[in-house]
Write a protein that holds these residues in place. Structure first.
Motif, PDB file in Angstrom:
ATOM      1  N   MET A  82       0.671  -1.356  -0.196  1.00 33.17           N
ATOM      2  CA  MET A  82       0.053  -0.068   0.160  1.00 33.17           C
ATOM      3  C   MET A  82       0.868   1.226  -0.057  1.00 33.17           C
ATOM      4  SD  MET A  82      -2.835  -1.698   0.509  1.00 33.17           S
ATOM      5  CE  MET A  82      -4.264  -0.582   1.156  1.00 33.17           C
ATOM      6  N   GLY A  83       2.179   1.072   0.397  1.00 32.32           N
ATOM      7  CA  GLY A  83       3.136   2.019   0.411  1.00 32.32           C
ATOM      8  C   GLY A  83       3.442   2.731   1.602  1.00 32.32           C
ATOM      9  N   GLY A  84       3.036   1.811   2.574  1.00 35.01           N
ATOM     10  CA  GLY A  84       2.957   2.235   3.897  1.00 35.01           C
ATOM     11  C   GLY A  84       4.304   1.903   4.926  1.00 35.01           C
ATOM     12  N   THR A  85       4.292   2.278   6.044  1.00 30.81           N
ATOM     13  CA  THR A  85       5.373   1.947   6.870  1.00 30.81           C
ATOM     14  C   THR A  85       4.840   1.208   8.194  1.00 30.81           C
ATOM     15  OG1 THR A  85       6.250   4.133   6.615  1.00 30.81           O
ATOM     16  CG2 THR A  85       7.126   2.952   8.481  1.00 30.81           C
ATOM     17  N   PRO A  86       5.231  -0.146   8.392  1.00 29.94           N
ATOM     18  CA  PRO A  86       4.871  -0.918   9.462  1.00 29.94           C
ATOM     19  C   PRO A  86       5.157  -0.281  11.018  1.00 29.94           C
ATOM     20  CG  PRO A  86       6.793  -1.878   8.547  1.00 29.94           C
ATOM     21  CD  PRO A  86       6.472  -0.786   7.704  1.00 29.94           C
ATOM     22  N   LYS A  87       4.466  -0.579  11.728  1.00 29.72           N
ATOM     23  CA  LYS A  87       4.706   0.178  13.207  1.00 29.72           C
ATOM     24  C   LYS A  87       4.440  -0.658  14.135  1.00 29.72           C
ATOM     25  CE  LYS A  87       4.499   4.645  11.523  1.00 29.72           C
ATOM     26  NZ  LYS A  87       5.676   5.374  11.802  1.00 29.72           N
ATOM     27  N   SER A  88       3.561  -1.824  14.344  1.00 27.49           N
ATOM     28  CA  SER A  88       3.361  -2.756  15.380  1.00 27.49           C
ATOM     29  C   SER A  88       2.901  -4.082  14.925  1.00 27.49           C
ATOM     30  CB  SER A  88       2.713  -2.100  16.488  1.00 27.49           C
ATOM     31  OG  SER A  88       1.433  -1.594  16.128  1.00 27.49           O
ATOM     32  N   ILE A  89       3.209  -4.996  15.908  1.00 27.47           N
ATOM     33  CA  ILE A  89       2.615  -6.261  15.512  1.00 27.47           C
ATOM     34  C   ILE A  89       1.919  -6.992  16.613  1.00 27.47           C
ATOM     35  CG2 ILE A  89       4.305  -6.894  13.702  1.00 27.47           C
ATOM     36  CD1 ILE A  89       5.593  -8.811  15.695  1.00 27.47           C
ATOM     37  N   PHE A  90       1.103  -8.009  16.341  1.00 26.83           N
ATOM     38  CA  PHE A  90       0.615  -8.864  17.341  1.00 26.83           C
ATOM     39  C   PHE A  90       0.838 -10.323  16.967  1.00 26.83           C
ATOM     40  CE2 PHE A  90      -2.482  -6.473  20.117  1.00 26.83           C
ATOM     41  CZ  PHE A  90      -2.334  -5.182  19.514  1.00 26.83           C
ATOM     42  N   LEU A  91       1.352 -11.010  17.698  1.00 24.67           N
ATOM     43  CA  LEU A  91       1.811 -12.220  17.336  1.00 24.67           C
ATOM     44  C   LEU A  91       1.275 -13.453  17.938  1.00 24.67           C
ATOM     45  CD1 LEU A  91       4.155 -13.965  15.822  1.00 24.67           C
ATOM     46  CD2 LEU A  91       5.679 -13.653  17.897  1.00 24.67           C
ATOM     47  N   SER A  92       0.606 -14.322  17.320  1.00 24.45           N
ATOM     48  CA  SER A  92      -0.039 -15.575  17.969  1.00 24.45           C
ATOM     49  C   SER A  92       0.495 -16.683  17.391  1.00 24.45           C
ATOM     50  CB  SER A  92      -1.537 -15.486  17.613  1.00 24.45           C
ATOM     51  OG  SER A  92      -2.032 -14.316  18.074  1.00 24.45           O
TER      52      SER A  92
END
Ligand code: ADP
Ligand code: MG
Length: 336
Positions: A82-92
């Protein structure tokens, strides 16, 4: 039930039609990420990916460290799309009983390596026992400047279709892992399959240009992913087969069979290069800017058309190709 892509979309439609939309968002189901208002300047974008042992990876064929890295790279690749910047994750995680601690230690090292590289924070997740297989789910939230958002639905007629790098090695790597193919460069191809890199910086750079109209990441193969842009933009495409960039290792395998080479590069999934469309008048400027910033090229591979079919040509002659869908490990791919 055979969970192919058509059926998958039917299921998703069935589910989503039962749930009333109470807060409309900017983009919902159907693109690489969902898009919501964040503030005056930015949207928040969200995506999630599932990696299942036996389907998306074979535990004996990828190191836990590589698997940790890959889990994050493939998920943030949709943010790049999408052209964006990743900031945070949730990991399961669904963890089988038989796991040893060292395996998880190495897996977490891989996760942390990619998170630290991109300054991504871990914000939560869930952890459970699993009966047999290892399950990994990553949800990523990111942000994007509103004017830089790129969708699958906004390609324009006559746009030049481009890819950000070589295509094909990942499918060969999969075939080598499945022992469907022997090559001189087995380790090279396996590495391409096991260690993909999300094109975060490249896609972010491209998204700054308003003349880049549409983007997607190549997770299911050029053929499949350009189809999403075509359907959602109500256009077709003419792909010039000879222009699809491939590595020398890949082209060496098909020295005597060009058509097979084209077919494989169109089918190869889990590439995670970016497929995007550019207004024809801006191609030279964007391509030069990209080249001087990254010291590498973007590759034009075709043109969007009003006619909604997907067509192939070679030296200005039209070519028929039978392109198969990309499967991970759950089903055999076609033998070469
Ligand atoms: P990608 O290959 O970029 O991950 P897909 O083509 O697999 O995207 O998915 C298409 C769209 O369908 C995405 O917007 C995704 O969020 C949505 N989707 C996939 N599975 C589900 C599901 N089980 N429920 C709701 N939406 C889903
Ligand atoms: Mg995607």
């Amino acid at each position: 039930m055979m969970l192919d892509e058509r059926y998958e979309f039917k299921l998703i439609n069935k589910l989503s039609s039962k749930i009333k939309i109470s807060r409309p968002c900017v983009v919902g189901i159907g693109d690489d990420c969902s898009v919501e208002e964040l503030n005056d300047q930015f949207y928040q974008i969200t995506t999630t990916d599932l990696l299942i042992e036996g389907i998306h990876f074979l535990k004996e064929q990828i190191t836990p460290y590589e698997l940790g890295q890959k889990s994050i790279e493939v998920t943030i690749s949709d943010i790049a799309a999408m052209g964006g910047t990743p900031k945070s994750i949730f990991l399961s995680l669904g963890i089988p009983n038989k796991f040893n601690e060292q395996y998880l230690e190495d897996f977490f090292k891989g996760i942390a390596e990619v998170c630290n590289k991109y300054h991504i924070d871990l914000r939560g997740g869930d952890t459970s026992k699993s009966l047999e297989h290892f399950f990994i789910n990553v949800l990523v939230q990111g942000s994007i400047k509103k004017e830089n958002l790129k969708l699958r639905s906004t390609a324009k007629n006559q746009d030049i279709v481009c890819v950000s790098g070589n295509i094909g090695d990942s499918l060969i790597g999969l075939k080598v892992i499945l022992e469907e193919l022997e090559t001189k460069n087995n380790n090279y191809f396996i590495n391409k399959h096991n260690c993909p890199k999300a094109q975060i910086k490249e896609a972010h750079f491209l998204a700054n240009f308003s003349e880049v109209h549409s983007m997607i990441d190549i997770s299911d193969g050029i053929m499949n992913d350009i189809q999403h842009i075509c359907t959602q933009s109500n256009l077709g495409v003419n792909i010039e087969l000879g222009k699809i960039p491939v590595s020398s290792e890949f082209s060496e395998l098909f020295k005597h069979n060009d058509l097979k080479r084209f077919q494989m590069s169109l089918e190869s999934g889990e590439e995670y290069q970016i497929l995007f469309t550019i207004s024809p008048g801006a191609f030279n400027r964007i391509s030069h800017a990209y080249q001087s910033f990254f010291n590498k090229e973007i590759y034009p591979i075709g043109t969007m058309t009003k006619d909604t079919n997907i067509k192939f040509s070679l030296n200005n002659k039209s070519v028929e190709l039978d392109i198969k869908p990309f499967h991970h490990f759950g089903k055999k791919n076609e033998k070469i």
